[in-house]
Enzyme design. Structure first.
Site, PDB file in Angstrom:
ATOM      1  N   LYS A 307      42.277  49.284 -89.106  1.00  0.00           N
ATOM      2  CA  LYS A 307      43.732  49.120 -89.165  1.00  0.00           C
ATOM      3  C   LYS A 307      44.201  49.609 -90.533  1.00  0.00           C
ATOM      4  CE  LYS A 307      47.350  45.719 -88.485  1.00  0.00           C
ATOM      5  NZ  LYS A 307      48.142  46.245 -89.588  1.00  0.00           N
ATOM      6  N   ARG A 312      53.821  53.409 -89.851  1.00  0.00           N
ATOM      7  CA  ARG A 312      53.654  53.940 -88.507  1.00  0.00           C
ATOM      8  C   ARG A 312      54.404  55.262 -88.370  1.00  0.00           C
ATOM      9  NH1 ARG A 312      52.575  50.424 -83.510  1.00  0.00           N
ATOM     10  NH2 ARG A 312      51.983  51.979 -81.980  1.00  0.00           N
ATOM     11  N   GLU A 477      43.358  47.119 -93.621  1.00  0.00           N
ATOM     12  CA  GLU A 477      43.809  45.724 -93.529  1.00  0.00           C
ATOM     13  C   GLU A 477      42.949  44.883 -92.602  1.00  0.00           C
ATOM     14  OE1 GLU A 477      48.341  44.699 -93.541  1.00  0.00           O
ATOM     15  OE2 GLU A 477      47.915  46.325 -92.139  1.00  0.00           O
ATOM     16  N   LYS A 482      41.208  47.138 -79.070  1.00  0.00           N
ATOM     17  CA  LYS A 482      41.968  47.668 -77.927  1.00  0.00           C
ATOM     18  C   LYS A 482      41.091  47.794 -76.693  1.00  0.00           C
ATOM     19  CE  LYS A 482      44.752  50.408 -81.111  1.00  0.00           C
ATOM     20  NZ  LYS A 482      45.147  51.746 -81.561  1.00  0.00           N
ATOM     21  N   ARG A 496      54.721  44.119 -77.086  1.00  0.00           N
ATOM     22  CA  ARG A 496      53.688  43.472 -77.891  1.00  0.00           C
ATOM     23  C   ARG A 496      52.648  43.024 -76.885  1.00  0.00           C
ATOM     24  NH1 ARG A 496      53.532  42.239 -82.953  1.00  0.00           N
ATOM     25  NH2 ARG A 496      55.766  42.509 -83.258  1.00  0.00           N
ATOM     26  N   LYS A 502      45.264  42.345 -83.152  1.00  0.00           N
ATOM     27  CA  LYS A 502      44.992  42.690 -84.552  1.00  0.00           C
ATOM     28  C   LYS A 502      44.228  41.567 -85.231  1.00  0.00           C
ATOM     29  CE  LYS A 502      49.876  41.760 -85.536  1.00  0.00           C
ATOM     30  NZ  LYS A 502      51.155  42.277 -86.015  1.00  0.00           N
TER      31      LYS A 502
HETATM   32  P1  ATP Z   1      54.013  44.694 -85.734  1.00  0.00           P
HETATM   33  O1  ATP Z   1      54.119  46.179 -85.834  1.00  0.00           O
HETATM   34  O2  ATP Z   1      52.892  44.259 -84.848  1.00  0.00           O
HETATM   35  O3  ATP Z   1      55.320  44.002 -85.473  1.00  0.00           O
HETATM   36  P2  ATP Z   1      53.767  44.829 -88.489  1.00  0.00           P
HETATM   37  O4  ATP Z   1      54.750  45.939 -88.520  1.00  0.00           O
HETATM   38  O5  ATP Z   1      53.883  43.754 -89.504  1.00  0.00           O
HETATM   39  O6  ATP Z   1      53.667  44.138 -87.100  1.00  0.00           O
HETATM   40  P3  ATP Z   1      50.980  44.872 -88.525  1.00  0.00           P
HETATM   41  O7  ATP Z   1      50.925  43.458 -88.135  1.00  0.00           O
HETATM   42  O8  ATP Z   1      50.429  45.184 -89.863  1.00  0.00           O
HETATM   43  O9  ATP Z   1      52.378  45.527 -88.505  1.00  0.00           O
HETATM   44  O10 ATP Z   1      50.181  45.662 -87.382  1.00  0.00           O
HETATM   45  C1  ATP Z   1      50.565  46.681 -86.561  1.00  0.00           C
HETATM   46  C2  ATP Z   1      50.658  48.042 -87.275  1.00  0.00           C
HETATM   47  O11 ATP Z   1      49.387  48.478 -87.758  1.00  0.00           O
HETATM   48  C3  ATP Z   1      51.067  49.150 -86.354  1.00  0.00           C
HETATM   49  O12 ATP Z   1      52.449  49.151 -86.130  1.00  0.00           O
HETATM   50  C4  ATP Z   1      50.601  50.387 -87.103  1.00  0.00           C
HETATM   51  O13 ATP Z   1      51.607  50.808 -87.996  1.00  0.00           O
HETATM   52  C5  ATP Z   1      49.442  49.902 -87.937  1.00  0.00           C
HETATM   53  N1  ATP Z   1      48.139  50.465 -87.583  1.00  0.00           N
HETATM   54  C6  ATP Z   1      47.197  50.854 -88.481  1.00  0.00           C
HETATM   55  N2  ATP Z   1      46.089  51.285 -87.891  1.00  0.00           N
HETATM   56  C7  ATP Z   1      46.287  51.174 -86.554  1.00  0.00           C
HETATM   57  C8  ATP Z   1      45.474  51.467 -85.410  1.00  0.00           C
HETATM   58  N3  ATP Z   1      44.244  51.926 -85.521  1.00  0.00           N
HETATM   59  N4  ATP Z   1      46.031  51.211 -84.192  1.00  0.00           N
HETATM   60  C9  ATP Z   1      47.284  50.734 -84.068  1.00  0.00           C
HETATM   61  N5  ATP Z   1      48.080  50.447 -85.111  1.00  0.00           N
HETATM   62  C10 ATP Z   1      47.599  50.656 -86.351  1.00  0.00           C
END
Ligand code: ATP
Length: 676
Positions: A307, A312, A477, A482, A496, A502
């Site tokens: 992650k 994004r 992080e 998946k 979601r 995660k």
């Molecule tokens: P969310 O997008 O779930 O509301 P958030 O914006 O606080 O929460 P995180 O909780 O940190 O984000 O986790 C999701 C984000 O992690 C994704 O939106 C994406 O930007 C990021 N990400 C990083 N690596 C990956 C991966 N391998 N697959 C999917 N998402 C990833």
């Protein structure tokens, strides 16, 4: 049910076939919706109105839908309402000839600018009757206001635009007195114009309801032309078609005309995912431990991806020499006759001006034969010397707009983790295993520029543990876990999903995920901080009620420099009193020194959650309304400028986190009300 079977003839008698939809007719429906809280009734009012539009003036279906969802254009067009209170008050005052002082004191007393406008309008003597407003006209007027952002005198021109709409509002009963009590649910056009400008209609009319109503209305209309009425199954099928199409192509500008032209049943063939129109990204559910992942995915094949900690990015591309037929998408910034090249944020904002370096390199990462694609990625700051990823904070130092490739100091590497479209074909309903293969086949990784997210396919606890540790060592992080096969692994836009989990390294202790909260108020600082705000009142969002529910005070985690910066930013959006859509304890000692417009979203960590009468977050879910959930020892992490206030953590999520914590029975400390 009785409402849906009623004929639409008498809904608004003054409106004749072929005439533009009168705005007053829409306001009548808004007011009916405002008078009820029952979801089915709301849906019925909405769908009846849209049926009438279909029958009389289908050409106005698009602006009607847009005003119902309170948006002027698809999100990626970046056209926003949410005009500040002070501009609106100025416009009300100037258009009705009442002093600003009067308007302000009314606002103090009534608390709803919409009603203040209605009242002011009704007090105004009118010499001649203005031409009645139409839905299309109001949409156009609002668009002009929202897009006046550049150049000298922009504020003044915005005020002029608002005045123009207000002076034409309520033509049918101009000059008549308005009883504020009565008008709370009334159909005053001025009221709804002002609320639309504020960015909140507050009717309890969610966008999902409008989508369902639209599907129903179109189906009813289509069948009525054959002398039939739709069955429950017909309606369910229509809803599901429209929802699926919308999730792949979230643009009413494309969908509504296509629906009118080809009919709802043929919509899916005519409207599929399309480069240039960003999808809402799929999101993941937080988990607390690797064992929770194993429990949830028991017996299934899944994959654990790193992650990455960046931003994004949804990358859309069609090669210049592609012969692919491009549909009629509303033009995104990078679309031209010669192809598409765009990067969109989590919010569907166009980031192309922030990442010209990525767009310049894009064509060099594809294998021969790759002509078009939509990728789901994370952009991460990259250390060119050490050849490794850098923390998110580094990425944040990049400029957001008008970046020139030659000036880029913070290099980024794109980590792709999914592909949603390739060479003219949508892949969202292929398994993740197949999508990943397609990704590998179509692209060439380039060190420090473009890579595929690292992953391991394993169901073994120890191996997952090692992957998690490795990911953290490499500056990530944690993991995204998946599902790999079958429909459970399809890409689910805007959801979601249970099928993406995660696991963050810092979940393993503490409550788990951080929260994204909206700043509603502030307290002046003590000691060294007296000239700035020293603490803030934060809230989560409840999309069902369209209200912000307070969740904590926060005074920890801020540097002096940040406090100074926030003081500057927030001083611009101070308002006299809380908005009617803020829910907070009424206690005297609980009130902040100043209130703000809802604009900024901050990420906050907390030690755990507790119940407190002082805050209202998720109160109806957890305590029947008295006590809300609140954060203990909250700490500021960073500003989330990629999230809008209504994308803050939801009351539902907070209720779930609280309930989960309670059922685990951990972290039960004494209830603390005062957090700073
Ligand atoms: P969310 O997008 O779930 O509301 P958030 O914006 O606080 O929460 P995180 O909780 O940190 O984000 O986790 C999701 C984000 O992690 C994704 O939106 C994406 O930007 C990021 N990400 C990083 N690596 C990956 C991966 N391998 N697959 C999917 N998402 C990833």
């Amino acid at each position: 049910a009785t409402l849906t079977s009623k004929t639409t003839k008498d809904l608004y008698p003054d409106w004749k076939a072929g005439e533009p939809v009168p705005y007053a007719a829409l306001c009548t429906t808004f007011s009916k919706i405002e008078m009820t809280t029952k979801r089915l009734e709301i849906l019925a009012h909405c769908s009846l109105f849209l049926r009438q539009v279909m029958r009389l003036t289908p050409a106005d279906l698009l602006p009607t839908v847009m005003l119902m969802i309170n948006k002027l254009a698809a999100d990626y067009a970046g056209i926003e309402l949410g005009i500040g209170e002070s501009l609106i008050m100025k416009a009300i005052s100037e258009s009705t000839g009442r002093t600003l002082q009067h308007i302000k004191s009314d606002q103090q007393e009534i608390g709803d600018l919409g009603l203040v406008a209605a009242k002011s309008r009704s007090k105004q003597p009118t010499m001649f009757k203005p031409k009645p407003l139409t839905v299309a006209g109001v949409h156009k007027g609002l668009m002009a206001i929202a897009t006046t952002t550049e150049g000298q005198g922009a504020q003044g021109r915005k005020v002029d635009g608002i005045k123009k709409l207000l002076s034409a509002a309520d033509a049918h009963n101009a000059g008549k007195a308005v009883d504020i009590e009565e008008n709370k649910g009334g159909a005053s056009e001025a009221k709804f114009i002002v609320r639309t400008l504020e960015g909140k209609l507050r009717l309890g009319l969610a966008e999902k309801t409008v989508v369902v109503a639209l599907a129903q209305a179109v189906k009813f209309h289509e069948l009525s032309q054959k002398g039939k009425t739709p069955s429950t199954e017909d309606l369910a099928k229509a809803e599901s078609t429209l929802k699926t199409v919308y999730s792949e192509l979230p643009s009413y500008e494309v969908i509504v005309p296509a629906m009118l032209e080809h009919g709802l049943s043929n919509l899916r063939e005519n409207c599929r995912l399309q480069p240039g129109v960003p999808l809402k990204p799929m999101l993941a559910k937080p988990t607390k431990s690797i064992t929770e992942v194993l429990d949830r995915f028991e017996g299934k094949d899944f994959t654990c991806e790193y992650k990455y900690d960046g931003e994004r990015a949804q990358i859309h591309y069609v090669a210049h020499d592609s012969t692919e037929e491009m549909a009629t998408a509303a033009p995104a910034a990078g679309k031209s006759d010669r192809g598409v090249s765009n990067i969109f944020s989590r919010n569907s904002e166009d980031l192309s001006k922030k990442y010209p370096d990525i767009l310049a390199k894009l064509p060099t990462w594809v294998k021969q034969g790759t002509k078009s694609f939509v990728l789901d990625c994370e952009t991460v700051a990259w250390d060119v010397v050490e050849k490794k990823v850098l923390p998110f904070q580094q990425l944040m130092t990049r400029k957001r707009k008008d970046v020139k490739v030659e000036d880029v100091k913070v290099k980024v590497c794109v980590f792709a983790f999914d592909i949603l479209y390739l060479n003219g074909e949508a892949l969202v309903t292929k398994s993740f295993r197949e999508r990943r293969e397609a990704l590998v086949d179509a692209f060439i990784p380039v060190e420090g520029e473009f890579a595929l997210a690292k992953f391991g396919n394993t169901n073994e606890l120890e191996e997952i543990q090692i992957l998690l540790e490795d990911s953290v060592k490499e500056g990530c992080e944690g993991l995204m876990v998946k599902m790999l096969d079958g429909p459970e692994s399809y890409y689910e836009p805007s959801k979601r999903s249970q099928n993406w989990l995660k696991v963050k390294k810092d979940y393993l202790a503490g409550v788990g995920d951080s929260l994204d909260l909206v700043v509603l108020g502030a307290y002046y600082g003590k000691g060294k901080r007296t000239s700035w705000y020293g603490a803030f009142l934060l809230a989560c969002y409840n999309p069902n009620t369209e209200k912000y529910e307070t969740v904590c005070n926060i005074g920890t985690g801020f540097s002096e420099a940040i406090l100074e910066q926030f003081h500057k930013q927030l001083s611009d959006i101070v308002i006299d009193r809380p908005k009617p859509f803020y829910t907070h304890s009424a206690g005297n000692k609980d009130q902040p020194d100043v209130w703000f417009e809802p604009r900024y979203v901050w990420e906050v960590k907390t030690a755990d959650l507790t119940l407190s009468p002082r805050y209202k977050a998720a109160a109806s879910e957890v305590s029947g309304g008295g006590k809300g959930v609140s954060l203990r020892f909250p700490r500021f992490i960073k500003e989330r400028d990629d999230k809008k206030p209504d994308q803050a953590s939801t009351a539902k999520l907070i209720a779930e986190m609280y309930q989960r914590q309670e059922s685990v029975g951990k972290n039960k400390g004494p209830s603390v009300d005062d957090d700073f």
